[in-house]
Design a protein around this motif. Sequence first.
Motif, PDB file in Angstrom:
ATOM      1  N   ILE A   1       3.156   5.618  -7.898  1.00  0.00           N
ATOM      2  CA  ILE A   1       3.434   4.128  -7.967  1.00  0.00           C
ATOM      3  C   ILE A   1       2.747   3.582  -6.552  1.00  0.00           C
ATOM      4  O   ILE A   1       3.126   3.957  -5.614  1.00  0.00           O
ATOM      5  CB  ILE A   1       4.887   3.920  -8.149  1.00  0.00           C
ATOM      6  CG1 ILE A   1       5.232   4.249  -9.388  1.00  0.00           C
ATOM      7  CG2 ILE A   1       4.936   2.481  -8.017  1.00  0.00           C
ATOM      8  CD1 ILE A   1       6.810   4.361  -9.652  1.00  0.00           C
ATOM      9  N   ASP A   2       1.763   2.554  -6.820  1.00  0.00           N
ATOM     10  CA  ASP A   2       1.165   1.941  -5.842  1.00  0.00           C
ATOM     11  C   ASP A   2       1.891   0.767  -5.510  1.00  0.00           C
ATOM     12  O   ASP A   2       2.221   0.169  -6.531  1.00  0.00           O
ATOM     13  CB  ASP A   2      -0.275   1.462  -5.786  1.00  0.00           C
ATOM     14  CG  ASP A   2      -0.973   2.951  -5.786  1.00  0.00           C
ATOM     15  OD1 ASP A   2      -0.949   3.815  -4.821  1.00  0.00           O
ATOM     16  OD2 ASP A   2      -2.077   3.037  -6.746  1.00  0.00           O
ATOM     17  N   ALA A   3       2.423   0.333  -4.349  1.00  0.00           N
ATOM     18  CA  ALA A   3       3.319  -0.768  -3.946  1.00  0.00           C
ATOM     19  C   ALA A   3       2.313  -2.079  -3.612  1.00  0.00           C
ATOM     20  O   ALA A   3       1.428  -1.897  -2.573  1.00  0.00           O
ATOM     21  CB  ALA A   3       4.221  -0.669  -2.952  1.00  0.00           C
ATOM     22  N   LEU A   4       2.167  -3.111  -4.477  1.00  0.00           N
ATOM     23  CA  LEU A   4       1.205  -4.375  -3.971  1.00  0.00           C
ATOM     24  C   LEU A   4       2.460  -5.399  -3.764  1.00  0.00           C
ATOM     25  O   LEU A   4       3.225  -5.921  -4.302  1.00  0.00           O
ATOM     26  CB  LEU A   4       0.296  -4.747  -5.289  1.00  0.00           C
ATOM     27  CG  LEU A   4      -0.579  -3.957  -5.571  1.00  0.00           C
ATOM     28  CD1 LEU A   4      -1.101  -4.541  -6.952  1.00  0.00           C
ATOM     29  CD2 LEU A   4      -1.573  -3.205  -4.696  1.00  0.00           C
ATOM     30  N   ALA A   5       2.260  -6.021  -2.450  1.00  0.00           N
ATOM     31  CA  ALA A   5       2.809  -6.979  -1.752  1.00  0.00           C
ATOM     32  C   ALA A   5       2.596  -8.322  -2.578  1.00  0.00           C
ATOM     33  O   ALA A   5       1.411  -8.832  -2.280  1.00  0.00           O
ATOM     34  CB  ALA A   5       2.984  -6.999  -0.206  1.00  0.00           C
TER      35      ALA A   5
ATOM     36  N   GLY B   1       0.733  -1.363  -0.003  1.00  0.00           N
ATOM     37  CA  GLY B   1       0.000  -0.008   0.222  1.00  0.00           C
ATOM     38  C   GLY B   1       0.763   1.328  -0.189  1.00  0.00           C
ATOM     39  O   GLY B   1       0.262   2.421  -0.146  1.00  0.00           O
ATOM     40  N   ASP B   2       2.275   1.131   0.071  1.00  0.00           N
ATOM     41  CA  ASP B   2       3.125   2.299   0.041  1.00  0.00           C
ATOM     42  C   ASP B   2       3.063   2.962  -1.511  1.00  0.00           C
ATOM     43  O   ASP B   2       2.694   2.264  -2.301  1.00  0.00           O
ATOM     44  CB  ASP B   2       4.377   2.111   0.603  1.00  0.00           C
ATOM     45  CG  ASP B   2       4.460   2.078   1.825  1.00  0.00           C
ATOM     46  OD1 ASP B   2       3.704   2.376   2.688  1.00  0.00           O
ATOM     47  OD2 ASP B   2       5.714   1.334   2.324  1.00  0.00           O
ATOM     48  N   ARG B   3       3.119   4.350  -1.519  1.00  0.00           N
ATOM     49  CA  ARG B   3       3.000   5.017  -2.667  1.00  0.00           C
ATOM     50  C   ARG B   3       4.436   5.876  -2.821  1.00  0.00           C
ATOM     51  O   ARG B   3       5.021   6.179  -2.011  1.00  0.00           O
ATOM     52  CB  ARG B   3       2.084   5.973  -2.723  1.00  0.00           C
ATOM     53  CG  ARG B   3       0.655   5.195  -2.535  1.00  0.00           C
ATOM     54  CD  ARG B   3      -0.589   6.400  -2.443  1.00  0.00           C
ATOM     55  NE  ARG B   3      -1.127   6.402  -3.713  1.00  0.00           N
ATOM     56  CZ  ARG B   3      -2.093   7.128  -4.276  1.00  0.00           C
ATOM     57  NH1 ARG B   3      -2.800   7.824  -3.022  1.00  0.00           N
ATOM     58  NH2 ARG B   3      -2.695   7.167  -5.177  1.00  0.00           N
ATOM     59  N   ILE B   4       4.834   5.640  -4.134  1.00  0.00           N
ATOM     60  CA  ILE B   4       5.973   6.329  -4.502  1.00  0.00           C
ATOM     61  C   ILE B   4       5.537   7.351  -5.668  1.00  0.00           C
ATOM     62  O   ILE B   4       4.765   7.183  -6.562  1.00  0.00           O
ATOM     63  CB  ILE B   4       7.150   5.492  -5.024  1.00  0.00           C
ATOM     64  CG1 ILE B   4       7.504   4.526  -3.963  1.00  0.00           C
ATOM     65  CG2 ILE B   4       8.213   6.216  -5.361  1.00  0.00           C
ATOM     66  CD1 ILE B   4       8.114   3.414  -4.633  1.00  0.00           C
ATOM     67  N   ASP B   5       5.793   8.637  -5.623  1.00  0.00           N
ATOM     68  CA  ASP B   5       5.545   9.537  -6.640  1.00  0.00           C
ATOM     69  C   ASP B   5       6.704  10.002  -7.400  1.00  0.00           C
ATOM     70  O   ASP B   5       7.706  10.320  -6.768  1.00  0.00           O
ATOM     71  CB  ASP B   5       4.754  10.429  -5.844  1.00  0.00           C
ATOM     72  CG  ASP B   5       5.458  11.451  -4.852  1.00  0.00           C
ATOM     73  OD1 ASP B   5       6.146  12.325  -5.482  1.00  0.00           O
ATOM     74  OD2 ASP B   5       5.547  11.080  -4.002  1.00  0.00           O
ATOM     75  N   PHE B   6       6.745  10.343  -8.614  1.00  0.00           N
ATOM     76  CA  PHE B   6       7.672  11.283  -9.268  1.00  0.00           C
ATOM     77  C   PHE B   6       6.932  12.038 -10.157  1.00  0.00           C
ATOM     78  O   PHE B   6       5.888  11.399 -11.094  1.00  0.00           O
ATOM     79  CB  PHE B   6       8.661  10.172 -10.121  1.00  0.00           C
ATOM     80  CG  PHE B   6       7.757   9.256 -11.105  1.00  0.00           C
ATOM     81  CD1 PHE B   6       7.146   8.183 -10.844  1.00  0.00           C
ATOM     82  CD2 PHE B   6       7.784   9.591 -12.536  1.00  0.00           C
ATOM     83  CE1 PHE B   6       6.385   7.259 -11.623  1.00  0.00           C
ATOM     84  CE2 PHE B   6       7.285   8.978 -13.423  1.00  0.00           C
ATOM     85  CZ  PHE B   6       6.569   7.601 -12.857  1.00  0.00           C
TER      86      PHE B   6
END
Length: 657
Positions: free
Chosen positions: A125-129, A115-120
């Motif tokens: 970007i959503d992180a799916l484990a 569920g973490d998100r990374i942006d640029f």
Amino acid sequence: MDTGSVVSEPISAHHRAFAKQKSASMLFDGESSTYSYLLADLKNGQAVIIDPVLEQAKRDAQLVKDLGFELKYAINTHMHADHITGSGWLRKLTGCQSVIAAASGAKADRHLKEGDRIDFGTHVIDALATPGHTNGCMTYVIKDQGCVFTGDTLLIRGCGRTDFQEGCPRNLYENVHSKIFTLPENFRIYPAHDYNNIDIRIRQAELEYALGREELQMLSIVEEARALQARLEKSKPEAQTLYNIISSGVSLSLHAVHATSGRWAVQQRTDQPGFYVEWALEGDGLYKGDRILEINGRLVTGKSKEELQKQVGNSGKCQMVVLRKKSVPIPQKQLDQEKENNMRLQHRISYLEEQVRELQTVKEHHPSHQQQQQQQQNPQQTSSNQSQHVTSISISSPPSTPPEKPLIFQRGNYITTLVGGKPIELMGDDMASTQTPPGHVTKTLIKENTHIDLRDRLSHMYSMPSKSLSASKISINSDSAYMQHHRREKERHRDRQHRERPRDPLQQQQQLHRDHLMSTHARSVEHLNHYNGLDRRRDTPRQSESNTLRARLPSDMRSVKSLDFDSENESKPATETRTTRPTPPKKPLRLSLQRAQSLQTVELHPCADIERKRPMKRVHHNNNNKGGGSPTGEGQTMLIENCSPMHTASLGRHKLI
Ligand SMILES: N[C@@H](CCC(=O)N[C@@H](CSS)C(=O)NCC(=O)O)C(=O)O
């Protein structure tokens, strides 16, 4: 966003060109078959790279630099077993932060969990484990771009191995199904490996296909060019050199010409060498198209026009040698045919000319003609004569015109008389009272059961023996009014004869002659009808009369058909005397008829009677016998003109009477 071979919109032309120039392999590591993806926000230039390979770190750093991006993160989907990540090295080269799942246990600047998100830039970007291949496997999703980066969790037609490290097929299966396959269908999946180089092969196939098409296109263009070239070469006229002319099989002949008139001209042809005669007067022996080789002993081929002129001199008289192409000879058969046609025409013309001369002579000797001339000199007398009752029919030129040459033609039941090349009409005197302005009669209407003896009429008109007339036996059907009048006149004449029966023998003889003419008038109809085929409807006694009449006809009188070229084979009267005339050919000559001033007739049609009753005839009275008389009375003439135009001008099997 740029994912290497995947380019997101909007993108500048520069980036698009760059992406096109670099193939997908540019971020592909062939050693480990690993894909790396460079993503960028083109608006602010912030970029991230997913799964960089150590060996490609310098390449990737250079690319980021070339594109002017700012590399924000070097992100890993998992800790790889087959290669070392390049994120550490890129971190040093570009200043980016390294990123990996916390569950991986690897060292990084940033650790992610579900569920973490990374942006640029504007992208997230959503992180799916998605553990299974490894415990720390992450799937990254960029929803607004529909892109899914699956690492080794989901590969092309397969998935990451679960048989070593922390592999768990159950987890892998469940995560793939629950987290990846549940994504929207239109999302594109970008795996970490392509072990079968499928992408490359597809790309290669596409390139080969495109190349093949281009090759095919090129081949067709080459073929087209060849065909065009062939056409161009074919259309190029071959130079008319002597060699080419002779080798092409054309026959040539050399001619020595002594030009004495000086009246000739030559021209040069733009596409051909040499001088060619453009025109020449007959007699010099030069012909158009002659190619001049020598003038006064000097070759002129290759000379300029000025030099040629100088060689000829001002007079134009010179000796020359010319080259002439031999013309193709006309086949003998064609020549014979032309000769035959020519002969027919000559015959026909001679007939017509003779006929014209004859009628002209007749006319000049006829009292009506003389009277007309007198009338022209004395109009008052003319007026007086015109007021007389006229019972006969005659043919003559209009008083206002000089004497003309009448030609009479018959076609079926129609008779047309040409005077001065124009048709006039024969009709009964019942129309005589109709006065119309002068003009030319245009039609002659002939019907059955009403008869006018044209011979008598012509003979009266011209006041000459009927033997001098070529046209001798014509049955002209007039209208019933005319016939009624005719009968009345006949009865009156008989009464007069009875009352004024001459006493002395000479007068008696003259009276007998007049009686004979009267009876001839009726019977002569039979003659023409015989030729017209109408005698089949006649009764027997009249037929015999007709035969008698024919026997009494003057020796020089010809039958209608004797002048009909179309019926040359039909019987001619035995009395034919024009033996000096050449026998005409048997073939009908319509051309000759046309030459004889447009032979014209009026076709019979249902309105013929109506047409005939039109008050458009003008009658010129020319009555020598002031006491009037029968239609066959001597010296009584009637000139009929018509102002109406010809109804039908037709040429066909006409009979010249
Ligand atoms: N079969 C691969 C060998 C390399 C390999 O095992 N790769 C891993 C991912 S990197 S640890 C893997 O999961 N491969 C999937 C597979 O089906 O092999 C090769 O052909 O090179």
